[in-house]
Design a protein around this motif. Structure first.
Motif, PDB file in Angstrom:
ATOM      1  N   LYS A  91     -52.384 -20.068  66.352  1.00  0.00           N
ATOM      2  CA  LYS A  91     -51.812 -20.490  65.072  1.00  0.00           C
ATOM      3  C   LYS A  91     -52.615 -21.638  64.475  1.00  0.00           C
ATOM      4  CE  LYS A  91     -47.099 -19.067  66.240  1.00  0.00           C
ATOM      5  NZ  LYS A  91     -45.737 -19.507  66.624  1.00  0.00           N
ATOM      6  N   ALA A  92     -53.252 -22.417  65.378  1.00  0.00           N
ATOM      7  CA  ALA A  92     -54.047 -23.566  64.932  1.00  0.00           C
ATOM      8  C   ALA A  92     -55.487 -23.171  64.596  1.00  0.00           C
ATOM      9  CB  ALA A  92     -54.047 -24.647  66.007  1.00  0.00           C
ATOM     10  N   GLY A  93     -55.815 -21.880  64.774  1.00  0.00           N
ATOM     11  CA  GLY A  93     -57.142 -21.442  64.354  1.00  0.00           C
ATOM     12  C   GLY A  93     -57.996 -20.742  65.394  1.00  0.00           C
ATOM     13  N   VAL A  94     -57.524 -20.673  66.666  1.00  0.00           N
ATOM     14  CA  VAL A  94     -58.290 -19.970  67.692  1.00  0.00           C
ATOM     15  C   VAL A  94     -58.325 -18.471  67.361  1.00  0.00           C
ATOM     16  CG1 VAL A  94     -58.207 -19.228  70.112  1.00  0.00           C
ATOM     17  CG2 VAL A  94     -57.930 -21.630  69.537  1.00  0.00           C
ATOM     18  N   THR A  95     -59.482 -17.844  67.543  1.00  0.00           N
ATOM     19  CA  THR A  95     -59.645 -16.433  67.193  1.00  0.00           C
ATOM     20  C   THR A  95     -58.888 -15.519  68.142  1.00  0.00           C
ATOM     21  OG1 THR A  95     -61.821 -16.861  66.252  1.00  0.00           O
ATOM     22  CG2 THR A  95     -61.355 -14.596  66.901  1.00  0.00           C
ATOM     23  N   ASP A  96     -58.955 -15.824  69.428  1.00  0.00           N
ATOM     24  CA  ASP A  96     -58.316 -14.956  70.417  1.00  0.00           C
ATOM     25  C   ASP A  96     -58.136 -15.729  71.720  1.00  0.00           C
ATOM     26  OD1 ASP A  96     -57.196 -12.705  71.529  1.00  0.00           O
ATOM     27  OD2 ASP A  96     -59.008 -11.470  71.439  1.00  0.00           O
ATOM     28  N   PHE A  97     -57.266 -15.225  72.580  1.00  0.00           N
ATOM     29  CA  PHE A  97     -57.184 -15.779  73.932  1.00  0.00           C
ATOM     30  C   PHE A  97     -57.231 -14.613  74.911  1.00  0.00           C
ATOM     31  CE2 PHE A  97     -52.718 -15.169  72.809  1.00  0.00           C
ATOM     32  CZ  PHE A  97     -52.188 -14.579  73.946  1.00  0.00           C
ATOM     33  N   ILE A  98     -57.851 -14.867  76.060  1.00  0.00           N
ATOM     34  CA  ILE A  98     -58.013 -13.832  77.077  1.00  0.00           C
ATOM     35  C   ILE A  98     -57.450 -14.360  78.389  1.00  0.00           C
ATOM     36  CG2 ILE A  98     -59.685 -12.447  78.363  1.00  0.00           C
ATOM     37  CD1 ILE A  98     -61.491 -12.515  75.922  1.00  0.00           C
ATOM     38  N   GLU A  99     -56.537 -13.578  78.973  1.00  0.00           N
ATOM     39  CA  GLU A  99     -55.901 -13.991  80.224  1.00  0.00           C
ATOM     40  C   GLU A  99     -56.810 -13.745  81.416  1.00  0.00           C
ATOM     41  OE1 GLU A  99     -51.535 -13.367  81.143  1.00  0.00           O
ATOM     42  OE2 GLU A  99     -51.836 -11.959  79.485  1.00  0.00           O
ATOM     43  N   LYS A 100     -56.761 -14.685  82.370  1.00  0.00           N
ATOM     44  CA  LYS A 100     -57.429 -14.481  83.651  1.00  0.00           C
ATOM     45  C   LYS A 100     -56.506 -13.663  84.573  1.00  0.00           C
ATOM     46  CE  LYS A 100     -59.543 -19.118  83.653  1.00  0.00           C
ATOM     47  NZ  LYS A 100     -59.504 -20.411  84.354  1.00  0.00           N
ATOM     48  N   PRO A 101     -57.063 -12.819  85.438  1.00  0.00           N
ATOM     49  CA  PRO A 101     -58.468 -12.374  85.415  1.00  0.00           C
ATOM     50  C   PRO A 101     -58.650 -11.377  84.270  1.00  0.00           C
ATOM     51  CG  PRO A 101     -57.256 -11.201  87.106  1.00  0.00           C
ATOM     52  CD  PRO A 101     -56.279 -12.183  86.505  1.00  0.00           C
ATOM     53  N   LEU A 110     -66.202 -11.095  71.602  1.00  0.00           N
ATOM     54  CA  LEU A 110     -67.312 -11.944  71.158  1.00  0.00           C
ATOM     55  C   LEU A 110     -68.177 -11.258  70.113  1.00  0.00           C
ATOM     56  CD1 LEU A 110     -68.562 -13.862  74.305  1.00  0.00           C
ATOM     57  CD2 LEU A 110     -67.925 -14.847  72.105  1.00  0.00           C
ATOM     58  N   LYS A 111     -68.426  -9.976  70.301  1.00  0.00           N
ATOM     59  CA  LYS A 111     -69.248  -9.259  69.320  1.00  0.00           C
ATOM     60  C   LYS A 111     -68.556  -9.211  67.962  1.00  0.00           C
ATOM     61  CE  LYS A 111     -72.285  -6.676  72.370  1.00  0.00           C
ATOM     62  NZ  LYS A 111     -72.748  -5.367  72.881  1.00  0.00           N
ATOM     63  N   GLY A 112     -67.216  -9.109  67.987  1.00  0.00           N
ATOM     64  CA  GLY A 112     -66.471  -9.183  66.736  1.00  0.00           C
ATOM     65  C   GLY A 112     -66.622 -10.546  66.089  1.00  0.00           C
ATOM     66  N   CYS A 113     -66.575 -11.607  66.908  1.00  0.00           N
ATOM     67  CA  CYS A 113     -66.769 -12.976  66.400  1.00  0.00           C
ATOM     68  C   CYS A 113     -68.160 -13.146  65.803  1.00  0.00           C
ATOM     69  CB  CYS A 113     -66.581 -13.996  67.525  1.00  0.00           C
ATOM     70  SG  CYS A 113     -64.883 -14.244  68.023  1.00  0.00           S
ATOM     71  N   VAL A 114     -69.161 -12.628  66.498  1.00  0.00           N
ATOM     72  CA  VAL A 114     -70.541 -12.746  66.025  1.00  0.00           C
ATOM     73  C   VAL A 114     -70.702 -12.071  64.667  1.00  0.00           C
ATOM     74  CG1 VAL A 114     -72.912 -11.989  66.461  1.00  0.00           C
ATOM     75  CG2 VAL A 114     -71.587 -13.039  68.298  1.00  0.00           C
ATOM     76  N   ASN A 115     -70.111 -10.889  64.528  1.00  0.00           N
ATOM     77  CA  ASN A 115     -70.196 -10.185  63.235  1.00  0.00           C
ATOM     78  C   ASN A 115     -69.550 -10.994  62.123  1.00  0.00           C
ATOM     79  OD1 ASN A 115     -71.549  -7.992  64.329  1.00  0.00           O
ATOM     80  ND2 ASN A 115     -69.683  -6.837  64.747  1.00  0.00           N
ATOM     81  N   ARG A 116     -68.412 -11.627  62.443  1.00  0.00           N
ATOM     82  CA  ARG A 116     -67.716 -12.422  61.428  1.00  0.00           C
ATOM     83  C   ARG A 116     -68.527 -13.654  61.025  1.00  0.00           C
ATOM     84  NH1 ARG A 116     -63.126 -10.825  64.188  1.00  0.00           N
ATOM     85  NH2 ARG A 116     -63.003 -12.722  65.427  1.00  0.00           N
ATOM     86  N   VAL A 117     -69.128 -14.329  62.024  1.00  0.00           N
ATOM     87  CA  VAL A 117     -69.856 -15.550  61.673  1.00  0.00           C
ATOM     88  C   VAL A 117     -71.157 -15.244  60.939  1.00  0.00           C
ATOM     89  CG1 VAL A 117     -68.845 -16.983  63.471  1.00  0.00           C
ATOM     90  CG2 VAL A 117     -71.000 -15.828  63.928  1.00  0.00           C
ATOM     91  N   HIS A 118     -71.700 -14.049  61.120  1.00  0.00           N
ATOM     92  CA  HIS A 118     -72.851 -13.658  60.305  1.00  0.00           C
ATOM     93  C   HIS A 118     -72.471 -13.701  58.822  1.00  0.00           C
ATOM     94  CE1 HIS A 118     -75.338 -11.324  63.551  1.00  0.00           C
ATOM     95  NE2 HIS A 118     -75.283 -12.623  63.757  1.00  0.00           N
ATOM     96  N   GLN A 119     -71.274 -13.185  58.509  1.00  0.00           N
ATOM     97  CA  GLN A 119     -70.819 -13.199  57.119  1.00  0.00           C
ATOM     98  C   GLN A 119     -70.532 -14.624  56.663  1.00  0.00           C
ATOM     99  OE1 GLN A 119     -70.671 -10.634  54.836  1.00  0.00           O
ATOM    100  NE2 GLN A 119     -70.367 -12.402  53.494  1.00  0.00           N
ATOM    101  N   VAL A 120     -69.919 -15.430  57.556  1.00  0.00           N
ATOM    102  CA  VAL A 120     -69.663 -16.828  57.216  1.00  0.00           C
ATOM    103  C   VAL A 120     -70.970 -17.551  56.926  1.00  0.00           C
ATOM    104  CG1 VAL A 120     -68.833 -19.044  58.124  1.00  0.00           C
ATOM    105  CG2 VAL A 120     -67.495 -16.972  58.508  1.00  0.00           C
ATOM    106  N   GLY A 121     -71.987 -17.300  57.759  1.00  0.00           N
ATOM    107  CA  GLY A 121     -73.293 -17.922  57.551  1.00  0.00           C
ATOM    108  C   GLY A 121     -73.902 -17.529  56.220  1.00  0.00           C
ATOM    109  N   ALA A 122     -73.768 -16.243  55.871  1.00  0.00           N
ATOM    110  CA  ALA A 122     -74.292 -15.772  54.588  1.00  0.00           C
ATOM    111  C   ALA A 122     -73.562 -16.447  53.430  1.00  0.00           C
ATOM    112  CB  ALA A 122     -74.150 -14.253  54.491  1.00  0.00           C
TER     113      ALA A 122
END
Length: 200
Positions: A95-105, A115-127
């Motif tokens: 709710k505070a802005g984290v993209t996702d959380f992953i439970e261990k294990p 992560l690949k989804g995050c990378v694609n999004r930040v490419h657009q943010v960078g542009a």
């Protein structure tokens, strides 16, 4: 553009395996032993992805998230690695802005896909950041009077209304308007309005 992934994890074995995994997937990964280590050696990347554990000595993951979000916002999306008992906290962090959380294990592939989804999004943010920087450079070239005309044009005022507001003639407004359009490299008024809204 290659986007960095920063792994903040105090357990060396976990950190090393994550960095190795990410590099094997073609991602540019770098590990940090703690939040303190990370901020002491804060990377200068304009956009990046961050994977952080929640429980670490010195500075916990919650503080890491808050500081990164304050510094970079959506340009640095964050994935939190969490134990089962931390789910409510992880939801609060989302709710505070984290993209996702992953439970261990967790399944390595789940992290890779996220992560690949995050990378694609930040490419657009960078542009978008690049485009905004270009607009800011063009705005900086405007004279005081041209900026006044620009501000009123994008508010939807007519040449006649601008002339009355600035106590100049409509013909003078036309001259300034032409200069504004030229310096901003705007083909039409709608393009100028989009620039004022941070769009292109």
């Amino acid at each position: 553009m290659t986007t960095s992934v920063f792994v903040i994890e105090d357990d060396f074995a976990v950190r090393d395996s994550l960095v190795t995994l990410l590099r094997a997937e073609g991602l540019r990964a770098r590990g940090f032993a703690s939040g303190v280590d990370f901020f002491d050696n804060l990377p200068a990347d304009r956009v990046a992805c961050v994977v952080t554990d929640l429980h670490m000595p010195g500075m916990d993951g919650t503080e890491v998230v808050k500081r990164i979000t304050a510094l970079h916002g959506e340009a640095w999306p964050i994935i939190v690695i969490t134990g089962h008992g931390d789910i409510s906290l992880a939801v609060d962090l989302m709710k505070a802005g984290v993209t996702d959380f992953i439970e261990k294990p967790f399944e390595p592939q789940r992290l890779i896909e996220t992560l690949k989804g995050c990378v694609n999004r930040v490419h657009q943010v960078g542009a978008d950041i690049d485009k905004r920087a270009v607009i800011e450079q063009r705005l900086a070239q405007l004279t005081v009077r041209e900026r006044q005309v620009f501000d009123q044009l994008v508010e939807g005022l007519s040449n006649k209304e601008i002339a009355a507001s600035l106590t100049i003639s409509p013909r003078t407004v036309e001259i300034f308007r032409a200069k504004v359009m030229s310096k901003m490299e705007a083909p039409n008024l709608s393009a100028l309005v989009r620039m004022s809204l941070g769009q292109t």
